[in-house]
Scaffold this motif. Structure first.
Motif, PDB file in Angstrom:
ATOM      1  N   PRO A 136       0.819  -1.221   0.000  1.00 48.77           N
ATOM      2  CA  PRO A 136       0.000   0.000   0.000  1.00 48.77           C
ATOM      3  C   PRO A 136       0.853   1.272   0.000  1.00 48.77           C
ATOM      4  O   PRO A 136       1.989   1.283   0.484  1.00 48.77           O
ATOM      5  N   THR A 137       0.266   2.351  -0.496  1.00 48.46           N
ATOM      6  CA  THR A 137       0.984   3.615  -0.669  1.00 48.46           C
ATOM      7  C   THR A 137       1.609   4.122   0.629  1.00 48.46           C
ATOM      8  O   THR A 137       2.801   4.449   0.676  1.00 48.46           O
ATOM      9  N   ASP A 138       0.822   4.187   1.696  1.00 48.31           N
ATOM     10  CA  ASP A 138       1.340   4.751   2.943  1.00 48.31           C
ATOM     11  C   ASP A 138       2.456   3.895   3.534  1.00 48.31           C
ATOM     12  O   ASP A 138       3.399   4.411   4.136  1.00 48.31           O
ATOM     13  N   GLU A 147      -4.684   2.515  -5.734  1.00 47.19           N
ATOM     14  CA  GLU A 147      -5.508   3.662  -5.375  1.00 47.19           C
ATOM     15  C   GLU A 147      -5.873   3.637  -3.894  1.00 47.19           C
ATOM     16  O   GLU A 147      -6.073   4.673  -3.274  1.00 47.19           O
ATOM     17  N   ASN A 148      -5.945   2.440  -3.319  1.00 48.62           N
ATOM     18  CA  ASN A 148      -6.227   2.316  -1.895  1.00 48.62           C
ATOM     19  C   ASN A 148      -4.935   2.531  -1.110  1.00 48.62           C
ATOM     20  O   ASN A 148      -3.982   1.762  -1.272  1.00 48.62           O
ATOM     21  N   PRO A 149      -4.843   3.575  -0.285  1.00 48.79           N
ATOM     22  CA  PRO A 149      -3.581   3.839   0.418  1.00 48.79           C
ATOM     23  C   PRO A 149      -3.240   2.783   1.450  1.00 48.79           C
ATOM     24  O   PRO A 149      -2.102   2.679   1.892  1.00 48.79           O
ATOM     25  N   GLY A 150      -4.222   1.965   1.855  1.00 50.62           N
ATOM     26  CA  GLY A 150      -3.964   0.938   2.855  1.00 50.62           C
ATOM     27  C   GLY A 150      -4.044   1.483   4.272  1.00 50.62           C
ATOM     28  O   GLY A 150      -4.121   2.687   4.511  1.00 50.62           O
ATOM     29  N   PHE A 151      -4.003   0.564   5.234  1.00 54.87           N
ATOM     30  CA  PHE A 151      -4.076   0.925   6.646  1.00 54.87           C
ATOM     31  C   PHE A 151      -2.657   0.969   7.207  1.00 54.87           C
ATOM     32  O   PHE A 151      -1.876   0.049   7.022  1.00 54.87           O
ATOM     33  N   PHE A 152      -2.316   2.078   7.883  1.00 57.20           N
ATOM     34  CA  PHE A 152      -0.963   2.225   8.428  1.00 57.20           C
ATOM     35  C   PHE A 152      -1.042   2.970   9.749  1.00 57.20           C
ATOM     36  O   PHE A 152      -1.686   4.012   9.849  1.00 57.20           O
ATOM     37  N   ASP A 153      -0.373   2.415  10.773  1.00 56.09           N
ATOM     38  CA  ASP A 153      -0.459   3.035  12.094  1.00 56.09           C
ATOM     39  C   ASP A 153       0.865   2.865  12.835  1.00 56.09           C
ATOM     40  O   ASP A 153       1.377   1.745  12.972  1.00 56.09           O
ATOM     41  N   LEU A 154       1.425   3.986  13.308  1.00 49.04           N
ATOM     42  CA  LEU A 154       2.575   3.961  14.218  1.00 49.04           C
ATOM     43  C   LEU A 154       2.015   3.972  15.632  1.00 49.04           C
ATOM     44  O   LEU A 154       1.350   4.934  16.027  1.00 49.04           O
ATOM     45  N   ARG A 155       2.259   2.901  16.389  1.00 49.87           N
ATOM     46  CA  ARG A 155       1.549   2.741  17.657  1.00 49.87           C
ATOM     47  C   ARG A 155       2.511   2.524  18.828  1.00 49.87           C
ATOM     48  O   ARG A 155       3.164   1.467  18.909  1.00 49.87           O
ATOM     49  N   PRO A 156       2.617   3.495  19.744  1.00 50.92           N
ATOM     50  CA  PRO A 156       3.390   3.258  20.969  1.00 50.92           C
ATOM     51  C   PRO A 156       2.709   2.186  21.820  1.00 50.92           C
ATOM     52  O   PRO A 156       1.478   2.171  21.950  1.00 50.92           O
ATOM     53  N   VAL A 157       3.489   1.272  22.393  1.00 54.51           N
ATOM     54  CA  VAL A 157       2.942   0.203  23.233  1.00 54.51           C
ATOM     55  C   VAL A 157       3.725   0.124  24.539  1.00 54.51           C
ATOM     56  O   VAL A 157       4.884   0.556  24.612  1.00 54.51           O
ATOM     57  N   ALA A 158       3.089  -0.460  25.552  1.00 53.11           N
ATOM     58  CA  ALA A 158       3.744  -0.595  26.858  1.00 53.11           C
ATOM     59  C   ALA A 158       4.477  -1.921  26.990  1.00 53.11           C
ATOM     60  O   ALA A 158       5.380  -2.054  27.818  1.00 53.11           O
ATOM     61  N   GLY A 169      -2.417  -3.715   5.239  1.00 51.44           N
ATOM     62  CA  GLY A 169      -2.273  -2.818   6.374  1.00 51.44           C
ATOM     63  C   GLY A 169      -1.124  -3.197   7.281  1.00 51.44           C
ATOM     64  O   GLY A 169      -0.719  -4.360   7.349  1.00 51.44           O
ATOM     65  N   LEU A 170      -0.573  -2.175   7.987  1.00 53.45           N
ATOM     66  CA  LEU A 170       0.590  -2.376   8.849  1.00 53.45           C
ATOM     67  C   LEU A 170       0.437  -1.576  10.135  1.00 53.45           C
ATOM     68  O   LEU A 170       0.081  -0.393  10.103  1.00 53.45           O
ATOM     69  N   ILE A 171       0.715  -2.232  11.270  1.00 53.02           N
ATOM     70  CA  ILE A 171       0.852  -1.548  12.550  1.00 53.02           C
ATOM     71  C   ILE A 171       2.301  -1.688  12.997  1.00 53.02           C
ATOM     72  O   ILE A 171       2.823  -2.801  13.097  1.00 53.02           O
ATOM     73  N   VAL A 172       2.980  -0.565  13.220  1.00 58.82           N
ATOM     74  CA  VAL A 172       4.342  -0.572  13.752  1.00 58.82           C
ATOM     75  C   VAL A 172       4.241  -0.306  15.246  1.00 58.82           C
ATOM     76  O   VAL A 172       3.876   0.792  15.671  1.00 58.82           O
ATOM     77  N   ALA A 173       4.531  -1.336  16.057  1.00 59.98           N
ATOM     78  CA  ALA A 173       4.394  -1.241  17.516  1.00 59.98           C
ATOM     79  C   ALA A 173       5.766  -1.036  18.145  1.00 59.98           C
ATOM     80  O   ALA A 173       6.688  -1.804  17.884  1.00 59.98           O
TER      81      ALA A 173
END
Length: 680
Positions: free
Chosen positions: A526-528, A552-563, A666-670
């Motif tokens: 995905p683009t993002d 065309e779909n940028p995709g799901f992307f999240d930078l996520r702080p975790v404990a 989609g990507l989550i960076v934890a």
């Protein structure tokens, strides 16, 4: 798209699909009904022909969930018109293989045929004499939609194909599938490049370089079938899991004869049971070792000091030592394989004897020369002057005998490098040795110095950026008289000996004149996600163009702080609520703790390479094994730990780049600490 009571284009296209499937079944039944009893002279011919028929039957299989055709071309002009091959008013359905009716008229044209090329390359600027290009949409194996482009209509604006975009963005889980319906113009140019030249394709994540390489094989087998049937083709991948992932692409295109292997498979002269430390592997993989091995092999040749005396009946024929030395030096100067020269030596000595016989008035023939060459005196001389060399034994001696190594590595390897490759303990025999993968490549190089390696017509080498120079040489000698397609991404090189430039790699491969192409359009990531991962490129591969996603779909992307690990597990649970597969990628050292956290949460997970099921869709992936894998969604745990898990920062950042680009949707960076500074 429009329909009316009087005009049902979709219905007509469905009818053509039904007729085409019936025609393919008839083609298959015709082959199955062949009676070869009266056309084969013997059982060998019958066996060969029977095998060919079986392969033809398999190639004509109709895969119910695979569209038989995916496009249509309507040409403007009749044959003989300057621009086109098509007939006036004639249309061609483009598919994975050729299908004809009972009269031999084509119902589906193979995508590799010249008349199909405009399906991939025609545009508003250059319609290539195509009036209409139609794309078809399928649900399973059912034709459910179509979309038209009137390429020769100046009133119709150029636009992005929705069906093409949907096919490109369809999640790519499970075994790899062909991209024959979505090949782009820049990809098509590589696919259809000629058999005579070697092509190197630099492509970032999701650019389709692997698919392009496989489709090029399919195209070459179509365009040069007889030649490649004689010489053979080979696809080389980095590991068995990768080969399993791609193994269905060529059969889906009707090609069943392409062999697949890893580099380790090619050089499997000995059982690999050991591993090298990185410094030793780097030296063993250095191309300079080829000269060390050559010196060591030819050191066995000893100049003769005694004459050869041949007894024939009552006469004795004497070939003096100086004449034998001339023969030996002439063979050395010819620079032929050690084994070939050794086989030629007895005939050269026998010829010298025959010359003496002729001078004395005798009239010997070839049978006499062969008898002299096989005689005990000549055999003894050859054994003394040009003894046989066992490749594995020679490499074992180099790795265990410091003096022997020093003699042949002088001026090539310094003392520290020699100490690096020497084994700490002596080994009694080849079988007792714990050979490493790099050692096996050295044995293969030595075997080629002794006897020429068989060359194939075409070799595809994928994930090439991780090969050492000596591994490139091992692949190159499998296509010395053929060509190659080299596929890779310099930014994803994660071995200590990773390729520094494609020009250098092609030189080691023996294909210095190969053409280097670069794919920069991304179809999978995905683009993002790819935009974020590309922040690493200036640090891991300066000068390399970033991938530009065409999705065309940028995709799901999240930078996520975790404990901690519990939050990472929660991110996995969140993504598992979506449809599709989920990969949890983490530094190797953190995998046990994450496995424990998943277990405590009652979440089942798979190891890399295991097939996902409806019940288990999460895979726990050590970062070192992530290359080549892909998942609908990815949770990347602690990027800094991924970087710090490698022996040096550049390799660590490259490993991180690979991990960041495994997601399809989609990507989550934890992260609990800080992100690597290179990510901004």
């Amino acid at each position: 798209m429009s329909t009316s009571v009087h005009d049902d284009p979709l219905g007509r296209e469905r009818a053509h699909l039904t007729s085409s499937r019936a025609a393919l079944r008839a083609m298959r039944e015709d082959v199955e009904a062949l009676d070869i009893r009266d056309v084969t002279a013997n059982w060998v011919n019958a066996e060969v022909l029977s095998r060919q028929i079986d392969e033809r039957i398999k190639a004509l299989a109709d895969l119910s969930d695979t569209p038989l055709f995916f496009g249509r071309l309507d040409y403007l002009h009749a044959p003989g018109a300057e621009q086109a091959e098509g007939a006036e008013g004639e249309r061609f359905y483009i598919g994975r293989r050729h299908v004809h009716d009972g009269d031999g008229d084509p119902m589906v044209i193979d995508w590799r045929a010249p008349v199909s090329q405009p399906f991939y390359r025609a545009s508003k600027k250059d319609p290539m004499d195509v009036g209409l290009r139609r794309r078809f949409g399928y649900t399973g194996g059912d034709l459910t939609a179509y979309e038209d482009e009137h390429l020769s209509d100046p009133q119709e604006a150029a636009r992005t194909s929705k069906l093409l975009q949907q096919e490109i963005e369809r999640p790519r889980v499970g075994p790899m599938r062909d991209i024959v319906a979505t090949i782009q113009p820049e990809q098509d140019e590589i696919v259809r490049s000629g058999l005579g030249g070697t092509v190197c394709v630099q492509g970032g994540p999701g650019t389709g370089k692997t698919a392009v390489g496989l489709h090029r094989v399919a195209y070459l087998l179509y365009a040069h079938r007889e030649r490649l049937a004689r010489t053979g083709t080979l696809v080389i991948g980095p590991n068995k899991s990768f080969l399993h992932y791609i193994e269905q692409v060529l059969p889906a295109l009707g090609e069943l004869t392409v062999r697949q292997a890893t580099v380790d498979d090619l050089v499997a002269h000995v059982e690999v049971r050991g591993t090298d430390e990185a410094p030793a592997a780097v030296v063993k993989g250095d191309a300079r070792l080829a000269e060390v091995l050559r010196r060591a092999v030819y050191s066995h040749v000893r100049m003769p000091t005694e004459p050869v005396v041949v007894v024939r009946g009552s006469r004795r024929w004497r070939v003096p030592a100086y004449e034998l030395e001339d023969i030996v030096r002439e063979l050395l100067d010819r620079n032929i394989r050690y084994g070939a020269a050794r086989e030629a030596l007895p005939q050269r000595i026998a010829h010298a004897v025959l010359v003496q016989m002729e001078r004395s008035g005798e009239a010997p023939d070839d049978r006499v020369q062969d008898a002299v060459a096989r005689g005990s005196a000549v055999k003894a001389a050859v054994k003394e002057v040009w003894p046989p060399v066992d490749p594995a034994k020679l490499v074992l001696r180099l790795l265990t005998d410091a003096d022997f190594l020093a003699v042949h590595a002088e001026g090539i390897l310094d003392e520290d490098e020699q100490k690096t490759v020497l084994w700490a303990k002596p080994v009694r025999s080849v079988k007792a040795a714990k050979w490493s993968a790099a050692d096996a490549v050295l044995i293969d190089e030595t075997a080629d110095i002794v006897e020429r390696t068989h060359s194939l017509g075409h070799v595809v080498l994928d994930e090439a950026q991780d090969l050492s120079p000596m591994q490139y040489r091992a692949v190159g000698r499998r296509c010395t008289t053929g060509s190659a397609t080299v596929l890779g991404d310099l930014a994803q090189g994660t071995t200590p000996w990773a390729t520094r430039s494609w020009g250098e790699a092609l030189a080691h491969l023996g294909k210095a004149d190969g053409v280097i192409e670069e794919l920069t359009a991304g179809f999978r990531v995905p683009t993002d996600v790819i935009t974020y991962a590309s922040r690493l490129l200036p640090h891991i591969a300066p000068g390399l163009a970033p991938v530009a996603s065409v999705r065309e779909n940028p995709g799901f992307f999240d930078l996520r702080p975790v404990a901690g690990a519990d939050d990472v597990v929660a991110a996995c649970e969140e993504l598992l609520r979506n449809e599709g597969s989920v990969g949890l990628i983490a530094a190797d050292a953190r995998v046990p703790a994450l496995a424990e956290a998943l277990g405590e949460a009652g979440i089942a997970y798979l190891d890399p390479g295991e097939e996902t099921t409806a019940e288990t869709r999460l895979t726990l992936v050590p970062a070192s094994l992530a290359k080549g894998l892909e998942y609908d969604y990815v949770v990347l745990d602690e990027p800094r730990a991924v970087v710090e898990g490698e022996p040096d920062e550049r390799t660590g950042l490259r490993r991180l780049y690979v991990a960041l680009t495994r997601a399809v949707s989609g990507l989550i960076v934890a992260y609990a600490g800080e992100l690597p500074a290179e990510l901004g």
